[in-house]
Design a protein around this motif. Structure first.
Motif, PDB file in Angstrom:
ATOM      1  N   PRO A 108      22.610  68.343  31.491  1.00 62.47           N
ATOM      2  CA  PRO A 108      22.296  69.131  32.681  1.00 62.47           C
ATOM      3  C   PRO A 108      20.893  69.727  32.628  1.00 62.47           C
ATOM      4  O   PRO A 108      20.300  69.896  31.561  1.00 62.47           O
ATOM      5  CB  PRO A 108      23.361  70.226  32.665  1.00 62.47           C
ATOM      6  N   LEU A 109      20.379  70.056  33.799  1.00 58.54           N
ATOM      7  CA  LEU A 109      19.016  70.600  33.895  1.00 58.54           C
ATOM      8  C   LEU A 109      18.904  71.979  33.231  1.00 58.54           C
ATOM      9  O   LEU A 109      17.815  72.366  32.819  1.00 58.54           O
ATOM     10  CB  LEU A 109      18.591  70.682  35.365  1.00 58.54           C
ATOM     11  N   ASP A 110      20.002  72.694  33.146  1.00 59.57           N
ATOM     12  CA  ASP A 110      19.972  74.008  32.502  1.00 59.57           C
ATOM     13  C   ASP A 110      20.456  73.951  31.051  1.00 59.57           C
ATOM     14  O   ASP A 110      20.924  74.951  30.500  1.00 59.57           O
ATOM     15  CB  ASP A 110      20.813  75.020  33.296  1.00 59.57           C
ATOM     16  N   ASP A 111      20.339  72.775  30.444  1.00 66.98           N
ATOM     17  CA  ASP A 111      20.784  72.593  29.054  1.00 66.98           C
ATOM     18  C   ASP A 111      20.126  73.627  28.142  1.00 66.98           C
ATOM     19  O   ASP A 111      18.909  73.863  28.217  1.00 66.98           O
ATOM     20  CB  ASP A 111      20.422  71.176  28.591  1.00 66.98           C
ATOM     21  N   GLU A 125      22.167  60.236  36.734  1.00 65.70           N
ATOM     22  CA  GLU A 125      21.497  61.415  37.272  1.00 65.70           C
ATOM     23  C   GLU A 125      21.917  62.638  36.462  1.00 65.70           C
ATOM     24  O   GLU A 125      23.089  62.754  36.065  1.00 65.70           O
ATOM     25  CB  GLU A 125      21.870  61.605  38.747  1.00 65.70           C
ATOM     26  N   ARG A 126      20.974  63.524  36.213  1.00 69.36           N
ATOM     27  CA  ARG A 126      21.277  64.730  35.458  1.00 69.36           C
ATOM     28  C   ARG A 126      21.950  65.767  36.357  1.00 69.36           C
ATOM     29  O   ARG A 126      21.441  66.070  37.448  1.00 69.36           O
ATOM     30  CB  ARG A 126      20.001  65.332  34.847  1.00 69.36           C
ATOM     31  N   PRO A 127      23.073  66.348  35.920  1.00 64.58           N
ATOM     32  CA  PRO A 127      23.708  67.416  36.700  1.00 64.58           C
ATOM     33  C   PRO A 127      22.780  68.624  36.776  1.00 64.58           C
ATOM     34  O   PRO A 127      21.979  68.879  35.875  1.00 64.58           O
ATOM     35  CB  PRO A 127      24.981  67.735  35.910  1.00 64.58           C
ATOM     36  N   ALA A 128      22.914  69.396  37.856  1.00 60.38           N
ATOM     37  CA  ALA A 128      22.043  70.559  38.044  1.00 60.38           C
ATOM     38  C   ALA A 128      22.380  71.679  37.067  1.00 60.38           C
ATOM     39  O   ALA A 128      21.484  72.342  36.535  1.00 60.38           O
ATOM     40  CB  ALA A 128      22.151  71.064  39.487  1.00 60.38           C
ATOM     41  N   THR A 129      23.664  71.900  36.829  1.00 60.19           N
ATOM     42  CA  THR A 129      24.084  73.016  35.979  1.00 60.19           C
ATOM     43  C   THR A 129      25.148  72.567  34.985  1.00 60.19           C
ATOM     44  O   THR A 129      25.767  71.500  35.145  1.00 60.19           O
ATOM     45  CB  THR A 129      24.658  74.168  36.831  1.00 60.19           C
ATOM     46  N   THR A 130      25.381  73.414  33.996  1.00 61.15           N
ATOM     47  CA  THR A 130      26.430  73.136  33.014  1.00 61.15           C
ATOM     48  C   THR A 130      27.817  73.106  33.657  1.00 61.15           C
ATOM     49  O   THR A 130      28.619  72.221  33.338  1.00 61.15           O
ATOM     50  CB  THR A 130      26.372  74.156  31.871  1.00 61.15           C
ATOM     51  N   ASP A 132      28.563  72.137  36.614  1.00 60.30           N
ATOM     52  CA  ASP A 132      28.632  70.844  37.301  1.00 60.30           C
ATOM     53  C   ASP A 132      28.931  69.722  36.304  1.00 60.30           C
ATOM     54  O   ASP A 132      29.723  68.804  36.590  1.00 60.30           O
ATOM     55  CB  ASP A 132      27.318  70.539  38.014  1.00 60.30           C
TER      56      ASP A 132
END
Length: 281
Positions: A108-111, A125-130, A132
């Protein structure tokens, strides 16, 4: 307090997965007149929140830019893999980076893990949040590697998690322990941070609480008072010791000593050393 003075307060930020309850409880016990307000903040926004002065201190995840913020590392979390309960990997007690090589691993983008090279195969595609990403794991899209506290925070009945073997010391890019190949396993380090230029007395108080200082040793207004009491306590012990030493000396031949007790019970006979009656000439 005049009408223009603002009563003191303390704002404490915290990122998902961190539980500040025990430190807040101690704060309320020691400083009941200073209300503490909790400010929930996303991991990616925590440092900016502190720089803008929207919180006095906060629990965040390292790394952080130390040019403006001070930070005290507290602990490193165990890194785990979130998997469906019916996944074949659920039968293992522990997983390795090699076990994930053929799996789709969501990033995710907030990893919060500082990977040099994430394990497994990347998703389309990378998820937006954990959160998600957790939903996608439940849908069977892939697996997810997160700090253990986030696996617990976003727990679902149809999911479980297993520790990911490796060096959970907050560093990335170290060789894996299994065969010396592949990326190391970073651990998420949690720290207490605050703006260095705004290290107030209340910030010092909270630092003392987090570090486990007692009331007498905590920095702040109470500490100088505690120091002033110590000389008086020491002088009191010295006086007490002197009076106890004087007791036996003044009791020779008096009612306060053993010899005196014998003379009172000896029917008027004078006594010498050891309490034996003296012979009359």
């Amino acid at each position: 307090m005049t009408g223009s003075e603002v009563p003191p307060s303390f704002r404490l930020a915290y990122v998902p997965g961190v539980t500040p309850a025990k430190w807040v409880r101690i704060w309320n016990e020691r400083l009941p007149g200073v209300p503490l307000t909790l400010v929930a903040v996303a991991a990616a926004d925590a440092a900016g929140l502190l720089r803008r002065g929207e919180a006095d201190a906060g629990f965040l995840r390292l790394p952080v830019d130390r040019t403006e913020l001070s930070a005290i590392p507290l602990y490193t979390e165990t890194t785990v893999v979130v998997i469906p309960k019916d996944h074949v990997a659920a039968a293992a007690e522990e997983l390795s980076v090699a076990d994930l090589a053929k799996e789709i691993v969501l990033h995710p983008l907030d990893d919060t893990l500082d990977w040099e090279r994430p394990p497994g195969r990347p998703a389309f595609e990378r998820p937006a949040t954990t959160p998600d990403a957790v939903e996608l794991v439940a849908a069977g899209v892939g697996l997810l590697v997160v700090p253990q506290s986030l696996a617990r925070l976003y727990h679902r009945k149809d999911l479980t998690y297993r520790p990911l073997a490796g060096a959970a010391d907050g560093s990335a890019g170290e060789p894996g322990p299994e065969d010396g190949q592949g990326p190391g396993v970073p651990g998420s380090r949690v720290a207490l941070s605050w703006p260095e230029e705004r290290t107030t007395d209340l910030v010092e108080e909270f630092i003392g609480i987090v570090r486990g200082r007692t009331v007498n040793s905590t920095r702040g207004p109470q500490k100088p008072a505690a120091r002033q009491q110590k000389p008086a306590e020491r002088s009191g012990r010295k006086d007490g010791g002197a009076s106890r030493k004087a007791g036996p000396a003044s009791g020779k031949g008096g009612s306060g000593s053993r010899g005196g007790a014998r003379s009172q019970g000896g029917k008027g006979k004078s006594t010498g050393r050891g309490g034996k009656p003296r012979r009359r000439p």
